[in-house]
Motif scaffolding. Structure first.
Motif, mmCIF file in Angstrom:
data_model
loop_
_atom_site.group_PDB
_atom_site.id
_atom_site.type_symbol
_atom_site.label_atom_id
_atom_site.label_comp_id
_atom_site.label_asym_id
_atom_site.label_seq_id
_atom_site.Cartn_x
_atom_site.Cartn_y
_atom_site.Cartn_z
ATOM 1 N N SER A 224 42.693 38.809 0.150
ATOM 2 C CA SER A 224 43.427 37.776 0.876
ATOM 3 C C SER A 224 42.631 36.474 0.781
ATOM 4 N N LEU A 225 43.318 35.372 0.513
ATOM 5 C CA LEU A 225 42.659 34.081 0.390
ATOM 6 C C LEU A 225 42.492 33.381 1.740
ATOM 7 N N TYR A 226 42.765 34.115 2.836
ATOM 8 C CA TYR A 226 42.670 33.557 4.176
ATOM 9 C C TYR A 226 41.746 34.429 5.023
ATOM 10 N N ASP A 227 41.096 33.773 5.978
ATOM 11 C CA ASP A 227 40.286 34.539 6.921
ATOM 12 C C ASP A 227 41.172 35.016 8.063
ATOM 13 N N ARG A 228 40.576 35.632 9.063
ATOM 14 C CA ARG A 228 41.361 36.212 10.152
ATOM 15 C C ARG A 228 42.037 35.144 11.008
ATOM 16 N N ASP A 229 41.573 33.907 10.921
ATOM 17 C CA ASP A 229 42.201 32.811 11.677
ATOM 18 C C ASP A 229 43.239 32.070 10.839
ATOM 19 N N ASP A 230 43.664 32.682 9.708
ATOM 20 C CA ASP A 230 44.665 32.094 8.802
ATOM 21 C C ASP A 230 44.183 30.807 8.156
ATOM 22 N N THR A 231 42.879 30.655 8.036
ATOM 23 C CA THR A 231 42.327 29.488 7.367
ATOM 24 C C THR A 231 42.140 29.786 5.883
ATOM 25 N N PHE A 232 42.612 28.875 5.061
ATOM 26 C CA PHE A 232 42.521 29.062 3.612
ATOM 27 C C PHE A 232 41.057 28.941 3.173
ATOM 28 N N ASP A 233 40.525 29.997 2.559
ATOM 29 C CA ASP A 233 39.119 30.018 2.160
ATOM 30 C C ASP A 233 39.006 30.757 0.822
ATOM 31 N N PRO A 234 39.382 30.108 -0.297
ATOM 32 C CA PRO A 234 39.396 30.809 -1.591
ATOM 33 C C PRO A 234 37.999 31.165 -2.091
ATOM 34 N N LEU A 235 36.959 30.510 -1.585
ATOM 35 C CA LEU A 235 35.606 30.807 -2.043
ATOM 36 C C LEU A 235 35.055 32.086 -1.402
ATOM 37 N N ARG A 236 35.626 32.484 -0.279
ATOM 38 C CA ARG A 236 35.196 33.717 0.376
ATOM 39 C C ARG A 236 36.435 34.570 0.703
ATOM 40 N N PRO A 237 37.086 35.113 -0.303
ATOM 41 C CA PRO A 237 38.304 35.903 -0.059
ATOM 42 C C PRO A 237 37.981 37.196 0.704
ATOM 43 N N ASP A 238 38.948 37.644 1.473
ATOM 44 C CA ASP A 238 38.801 38.846 2.292
ATOM 45 C C ASP A 238 39.346 40.047 1.517
ATOM 46 N N LEU A 239 38.496 41.055 1.303
ATOM 47 C CA LEU A 239 38.887 42.235 0.544
ATOM 48 C C LEU A 239 39.846 43.111 1.359
ATOM 49 N N LYS A 240 41.007 43.468 0.752
ATOM 50 C CA LYS A 240 41.970 44.327 1.427
ATOM 51 C C LYS A 240 41.926 45.755 0.881
ATOM 52 N N ASN A 241 41.850 45.905 -0.430
ATOM 53 C CA ASN A 241 41.651 47.239 -1.012
ATOM 54 C C ASN A 241 41.046 47.093 -2.392
ATOM 55 N N VAL A 242 40.364 48.132 -2.820
ATOM 56 C CA VAL A 242 39.696 48.130 -4.104
ATOM 57 C C VAL A 242 39.683 49.565 -4.635
ATOM 58 N N SER A 243 39.764 49.707 -5.943
ATOM 59 C CA SER A 243 39.668 51.025 -6.579
ATOM 60 C C SER A 243 38.839 50.901 -7.846
ATOM 61 N N LEU A 244 38.055 51.926 -8.104
ATOM 62 C CA LEU A 244 37.180 51.954 -9.275
ATOM 63 C C LEU A 244 37.251 53.347 -9.892
#
Length: 799
Positions: free
Chosen positions: A616-636
């Motif tokens: 997600s390109l937003y933090d928990r306060d709905d602020t746009f923060d593309p430099l610190r994206p919030d991980l929602k899911n990942v698979s390896l």
């Protein structure tokens, strides 16, 4: 048993239908031709005429005995007449009684050498002694043997008693190529009706020299291709049905265009089952089937209920542009297929479907028209959906301005302008269960939709531009009776390009690296207007126009390398990296969608890594923060593969069979096996592996799924080891280990043994939902002859 028995002894094919005698020849060289006088039968047109044919011969010496009226060929004697060839150390032609005698002669140790060999076309038979009467067309082979379609046939004495009748005494059949076979079928007396059947009295099955099965007599078909006949019964037992006998019936193939099967099964505990299957086909025109079954179910000696099933299907090509197909399925109750079918797909399917479909194409104009009716019933809920009718018309994409071949070039920009059109009409009747009352309620709706689209694709020196303009209109009558009309204007424009970077490091065998970057952007806008109520939506209430605007963005990366060893050059894709997101201009919060990333790396042939992530390109306060994206899911996922010992030969030992003839029956037992735990074949069947004496595969998966309040991890290791301790043994072990729960979720052991003309396999699943084992011992070329044991329930099948 499907035994292809003794088409075998079709060995002494008769010469042309006429009596033969040799003309007088005073002297014969050791190699030459003998003239033959043929006397046609009276039934042949022109009877009474006499003509000549030739018998070619060769031998080390030729003795013409006038007193006995015989010709004796000695030493590598060979006679050829038409397609027939006979070779032996000694061949005697007795002209007076029209007899040919071929035999070997003893060597210094008393062992016969140069025994006769008879060939016609690809057929060959060998024997200790052969005789044949040209006039009566009867012959005898002493100790005859031949090979035919992977089978070996022997007979102590074979007599040809006419063109299509053979009598065989003490005959054997086997697919084992040993001089002393591991198994064989034996019969003291056999009558062979060529291309028809073999009548054997008695028939005994031997393993080594031990008799294990006896039939007082047997009638075995030997016809080639499709033909009518009695089906081979199957015997066994199960916990639910008790002892049973299946597949008792008859297959009728009276025509090249249709066939039918009628069979029944008897169960010790549950009654009897009658099945019928009628099929028809005419290539390139039509094909279809009618399949049904009836179950008279008993329990504890009393009839419980009568159950049935019926399936119909038909497809037809009326002309190259007009097609029709239909199918229907009916059953007496919800669980009939689950309780009676041996096919896993039928047992698991909980939806019954029937449909009719019609399609017409006009190739020159690109137009097509289709109409269909379909019905689906969900067996677990009794809900159903009926589409009556579904009609669609489609105008394929076509250029608005076609180039004039005489006056214009074909590369003008307006020649890439296209239009397309399609419309669909649908009426739906649904039966849905009310969540409060539990009763089924009828829901009807009607839907009419039309789409018109203009599009083009223009190429410039640096970019590809793809604009489009579309108009759609949709008329609906909702399930509550309300009329709804939706008008939509759709516009879009796409822009993409490719950038190439080339690096030439020349390090070792690495000669070049190429990086391809493909940025894409697409803007899409829709103006939609909804009208509700009124008379067919005329005069109703209109909702305000709600424009929708989206911008889709993506960036694709491709890295390729080129290597060279000597003169051998190799190109491969080393890695791909793709990212994408979109922007919704109408959303006030979080207009950017999630950022999706996928990465694939394969540095060597034996190792690869696949990675995917959603941020997600937003933090928990709905602020746009593309430099610190919030991980929602990942698979390896990572995979490692090794194999060694050179490349093996593909085994021919597998008992699996495949047929292209649409009329050949499927072996129901083979599908029954697929329901046995642990019997599902691995992705790479070790019996047909071509990767060498050993294989090792190991893969790891890690997944993390996050929500606003919690997170969940998944991690497992899956591995397999397959190796061949010897040329005849194959062992495999497959496991799946859950790292998070710290438990073995599945592991299977499989052992296969090649026993020359037999094969054995053992599969064991120690735990899990597929817990159980399966043992099978069968003849390779006759897999229906087998001994099997599964999940503690034994079954001996002789078919």
């Amino acid at each position: 048993m499907g035994i292809r028995w003794m088409l075998i002894f079709l060995i002494l094919s008769s010469p042309p239908a006429a009596a033969k005698t040799f003309e007088k020849v005073r002297t014969l060289p050791v190699k030459g031709t003998v003239a033959v006088r043929s006397e046609p039968e009276e039934s042949v047109p022109g009877a009474g005429e006499v003509w000549s044919d030739s018998v070619h011969y060769a031998a080390q010496s030729v003795d013409y005995r006038f007193d006995k009226n015989t010709i004796l060929f000695l030493g590598d004697a060979k006679i050829r007449y038409g397609k027939m060839t006979l070779t032996a150390e000694k061949i005697t032609l007795r002209i007076k009684d029209d007899m040919i005698l071929a035999e070997g002669i003893p060597d210094s140790a008393g062992k016969p050498v140069g025994t006769p060999v008879f060939k016609e076309g690809t057929e060959e038979i060998r024997g200790f002694r052969m005789t044949y009467n040209i006039k009566t067309k009867k012959g005898t082979v002493v100790s005859g043997k031949t090979a035919f379609e992977k089978g070996f046939y022997r007979g102590e004495c074979i007599r040809q008693m006419g063109k299509d009748v053979l009598f065989v005494s003490r005959g054997t059949y086997t697919t084992c190529d040993r001089d002393h076979p591991h198994y064989h079928f034996y019969s003291r007396r056999m009558k062979v009706l060529v291309n028809d059947k073999v009548i054997a009295k008695p028939l005994i099955f031997y393993v080594a020299d031990v008799p294990v099965f006896y039939l007082p007599f047997a009638i075995l078909p030997i016809k080639k291709g499709r033909h009518s006949g009695i089906l081979t019964p199957r015997y066994g037992s199960s916990r639910y049905d008790g002892r049973f006998i299946r597949n008792v019936g008859y297959y009728l193939a009276s025509s090249d265009y249709w066939d039918t099967t009628v069979k029944t099964s008897f169960f010790e505990k549950t009654g009897w089952l009658l099945e019928s299957d009628f099929r028809y086909a005419l290539r390139y025109r039509f094909r279809g089937s009618v399949t049904g079954s009836y179950k008279d179910e008993w329990r504890s000696g009393e009839r419980v209920k009568r159950r049935w099933n019926l399936r119909l299907s038909h497809s037809q090509t009326l002309d190259p542009t007009l097609r029709f197909r239909g199918s229907a399925h009916f059953a007496s109750d919800k669980t009939y297929m689950k309780d009676t079918s041996l096919h896993p797909i039928d047992r698991m399917n909980r939806t019954m479907r029937s449909d009719l479909f019609w399609n017409k194409r006009w190739p020159k104009s690109g137009n097509s028209l289709s109409a269909s009716i379909s019905h689906s019933k969900f067996l677990d809920t009794s809900e159903s959906t009926l589409y009556l009718p579904r009609i669609g018309f489609r105008r394929a994409r076509k250029a608005i301005f076609s180039p004039d071949k005489l006056s214009e070039k074909a590369d003008r920009w307006y020649h890439a302008l296209y239009y397309s059109f399609q419309t669909n009409a649908l009426h739906t009747q649904r039966k849905r269960k009310n969540s409060f009352t539990g009763t089924l309620e009828d829901k009807n709706s009607t839907d009419l939709k039309g789409d018109l689209k203009l599009s083009t694709s223009q190429k410039t020196r640096w970019f590809n531009l793809s604009p489009s303009l579309g108009w759609s209109e949709r008329w609906q009558r909702a399930e509550d009776g309300e009329y709804i009309r939706t008008d939509a204007l759709n516009t879009s424009v796409g822009l993409n390009t490719k950038l190439y970077g080339l690096f030439v490091p020349r390090i070792g065998s690495l000669k070049a690296i190429r990086h391809v970057v493909e940025p894409r952007a697409a803007f899409r806008m829709q103006h939609r207007r909804i009208t509700r109520g009124g008379t067919y939506s005329f005069g109703g209430e209109r909702d305000p126009v709600k424009p929708q605007r989206f911008l889709n963005l993506s960036l694709n990366n491709l890295i390729q390398i080129k290597t060279q060893k000597g003169k051998k050059e190799r190109k491969l894709t080393l890695a791909t990296l793709n990212t994408s997101t979109s922007y919704d201009f109408e959303r006030e919060t979080r207009p950017f969608s999630d950022l999706r990333t996928s990465l694939s790396i394969k540095p060597v042939r034996r190792f690869d890594v696949r990675f995917s992530a959603v941020h997600s390109l937003y933090d928990r306060d709905d602020t746009f923060d593309p430099l610190r994206p919030d991980l929602k899911n990942v698979s390896l996922t990572s995979s490692l593969r090794f194999s060694g010992g050179g490349r093996g030969k593909k085994s021919e030992t597998s008992g699996l069979r495949s047929f292209s003839d649409p009329f050949l029956h499927r072996d129901a037992d083979s599908e029954e096996r697929s329901t046995i735990p642990g019997l599902e074949p691995p992705e790479d069947d070790e019996r047909t592996s071509t990767s060498g004496p050993w294989q090792f595969q190991l893969s790891h998966y890690y997944g993390l799924y996050k929500t606003t309040t919690s997170s969940r991890k998944t991690s497992w290791i899956k591995g397999s080891l397959r190796f061949n301790p010897t040329a005849h043994w194959r062992v495999s072990y497959v496991f799946n280990y859950d790292i998070e729960d710290k438990e073995m979720t599945a592991h299977d052991v499989s052992i296969y043994r090649d026993l020359h003309c037999w094969e054995a396999q053992f599969q064991w699943t120690p735990s899990g939902y597929r817990e159980g084992y399966y043992f099978l011992l069968n003849i390779k070329e006759l897999p229906d002859i087998k001994i099997e044991k599964k999940r503690g329930r034994g079954a001996f099948s002789f078919r």
